[in-house]
Design a protein around this motif. Structure first.
Motif, short mmCIF file in Angstrom:
data_model
loop_
_atom_site.label_atom_id
_atom_site.label_comp_id
_atom_site.label_asym_id
_atom_site.label_seq_id
_atom_site.Cartn_x
_atom_site.Cartn_y
_atom_site.Cartn_z
N ALA A 93 0.83 -1.21 0.00
CA ALA A 93 0.00 0.00 0.00
C ALA A 93 0.87 1.26 0.00
CB ALA A 93 -0.94 -0.01 1.20
N LEU A 94 1.99 1.21 0.70
CA LEU A 94 2.91 2.35 0.69
C LEU A 94 3.49 2.55 -0.71
CD1 LEU A 94 4.57 4.61 1.97
CD2 LEU A 94 6.24 2.84 2.63
N ALA A 95 3.92 1.48 -1.35
CA ALA A 95 4.44 1.59 -2.71
C ALA A 95 3.39 2.20 -3.64
CB ALA A 95 4.89 0.23 -3.23
N GLN A 96 2.15 1.76 -3.49
CA GLN A 96 1.07 2.29 -4.32
C GLN A 96 0.84 3.77 -4.04
OE1 GLN A 96 -0.84 0.56 -6.86
NE2 GLN A 96 -1.02 2.74 -7.29
N ARG A 97 0.86 4.16 -2.76
CA ARG A 97 0.64 5.57 -2.40
C ARG A 97 1.74 6.45 -2.98
NH1 ARG A 97 -2.18 9.33 -2.60
NH2 ARG A 97 -2.02 10.99 -1.08
N LEU A 98 2.98 6.00 -2.89
CA LEU A 98 4.08 6.77 -3.46
C LEU A 98 3.95 6.89 -4.97
CD1 LEU A 98 7.02 5.34 -1.32
CD2 LEU A 98 5.87 7.55 -1.03
N ALA A 99 3.53 5.83 -5.63
CA ALA A 99 3.31 5.87 -7.08
C ALA A 99 2.19 6.84 -7.43
CB ALA A 99 3.00 4.47 -7.61
N ASP A 100 1.13 6.85 -6.63
CA ASP A 100 0.01 7.77 -6.87
C ASP A 100 0.45 9.23 -6.70
OD1 ASP A 100 -1.62 5.57 -7.31
OD2 ASP A 100 -2.62 5.69 -5.35
N LEU A 101 1.26 9.48 -5.68
CA LEU A 101 1.76 10.85 -5.47
C LEU A 101 2.66 11.29 -6.62
CD1 LEU A 101 2.47 10.67 -1.64
CD2 LEU A 101 0.72 12.07 -2.77
N GLU A 102 3.47 10.37 -7.13
CA GLU A 102 4.31 10.70 -8.29
C GLU A 102 3.45 11.02 -9.50
OE1 GLU A 102 6.19 10.05 -12.09
OE2 GLU A 102 4.79 8.63 -11.20
N ALA A 103 2.42 10.22 -9.73
CA ALA A 103 1.54 10.48 -10.88
C ALA A 103 0.87 11.84 -10.75
CB ALA A 103 0.49 9.36 -10.99
N GLY A 104 0.43 12.17 -9.55
CA GLY A 104 -0.19 13.47 -9.33
C GLY A 104 0.77 14.62 -9.53
N SER A 105 2.02 14.40 -9.21
CA SER A 105 3.03 15.45 -9.34
C SER A 105 3.45 15.69 -10.79
CB SER A 105 4.28 15.10 -8.53
OG SER A 105 3.99 15.14 -7.16
N THR A 106 3.41 14.66 -11.58
CA THR A 106 3.87 14.76 -12.96
C THR A 106 2.74 14.90 -13.98
OG1 THR A 106 3.87 12.36 -13.23
CG2 THR A 106 5.95 13.40 -12.49
N GLY A 107 1.52 14.63 -13.53
CA GLY A 107 0.40 14.65 -14.47
C GLY A 107 0.25 13.36 -15.25
N HIS A 108 1.10 12.39 -14.95
CA HIS A 108 0.97 11.08 -15.61
C HIS A 108 -0.25 10.36 -15.05
CE1 HIS A 108 5.55 11.33 -16.11
NE2 HIS A 108 5.00 11.58 -17.28
N PRO A 109 -0.83 9.46 -15.83
CA PRO A 109 -1.96 8.69 -15.29
C PRO A 109 -1.47 7.76 -14.17
CG PRO A 109 -1.39 7.94 -17.51
CD PRO A 109 -0.52 9.12 -17.21
N ARG A 110 -2.36 7.54 -13.23
CA ARG A 110 -2.04 6.59 -12.15
C ARG A 110 -1.96 5.19 -12.73
NH1 ARG A 110 -5.03 8.30 -6.58
NH2 ARG A 110 -4.17 10.41 -6.52
N HIS A 111 -1.11 4.39 -12.13
CA HIS A 111 -1.01 3.00 -12.55
C HIS A 111 -0.96 2.12 -11.30
CE1 HIS A 111 3.16 4.10 -11.73
NE2 HIS A 111 3.38 2.82 -11.53
N GLU A 112 -1.38 0.91 -11.48
CA GLU A 112 -1.38 -0.03 -10.36
C GLU A 112 0.02 -0.61 -10.19
OE1 GLU A 112 -3.41 -4.27 -9.14
OE2 GLU A 112 -4.45 -2.97 -10.55
N VAL A 113 0.53 -0.53 -8.98
CA VAL A 113 1.79 -1.21 -8.67
C VAL A 113 1.46 -2.69 -8.54
CG1 VAL A 113 3.66 -1.46 -6.98
CG2 VAL A 113 2.73 0.82 -7.49
N PRO A 114 2.08 -3.53 -9.35
CA PRO A 114 1.69 -4.94 -9.32
C PRO A 114 1.97 -5.58 -7.96
CG PRO A 114 3.63 -4.61 -10.69
CD PRO A 114 3.17 -3.26 -10.28
#
Length: 108
Positions: free
Chosen positions: A41-62
């Motif tokens: 869940a932490l890995a996913q949260r960090l990925a979501d924050l990165e997506a929000g910061s860059t404007g990239h679409p969110r993706h699921e961390v496998p």
């Protein structure tokens, strides 16, 4: 929270969990989820924050079958967030997510 502070917080978490055997990953936290679930869940949260910061679409961390890769997933998603040049409030949110994960893991 600065980028350096976030990097150190992530490194401390990784140092805590990187050598865990499979039996420690499946242990339940006080909240009832496994330690592996907390770290994923932490890995996913960090990925979501990165997506929000860059404007990239969110993706699921496998969610891989081998829990031993979870520290690497956190490391990669944290480095991606740091490379994104996230705003201070986003870094603070990421730092709080790391602190919350550590608290959940330590309270197991």
């Amino acid at each position: 929270m600065t980028e350096d502070e976030l990097a150190r917080a992530v490194d401390r978490l990784i140092d805590q969990v990187a050598q865990w055997p499979p039996s420690r990953w499946v242990a339940l936290t006080k909240a009832g989820g496994s330690r592996a679930k907390v770290v994923h869940a932490l890995a996913q949260r960090l990925a979501d924050l990165e997506a929000g910061s860059t404007g990239h679409p969110r993706h699921e961390v496998p969610r891989l079958d081998n829990d031993l890769v979870l520290p690497d997933q956190v490391k990669v998603t944290a480095r991606d967030l740091l490379a994104a040049g996230a705003a201070p409030d986003v870094l603070a949110e990421a730092g709080q997510a790391v602190a919350d994960a550590r608290a959940a893991l330590n309270g197991s």
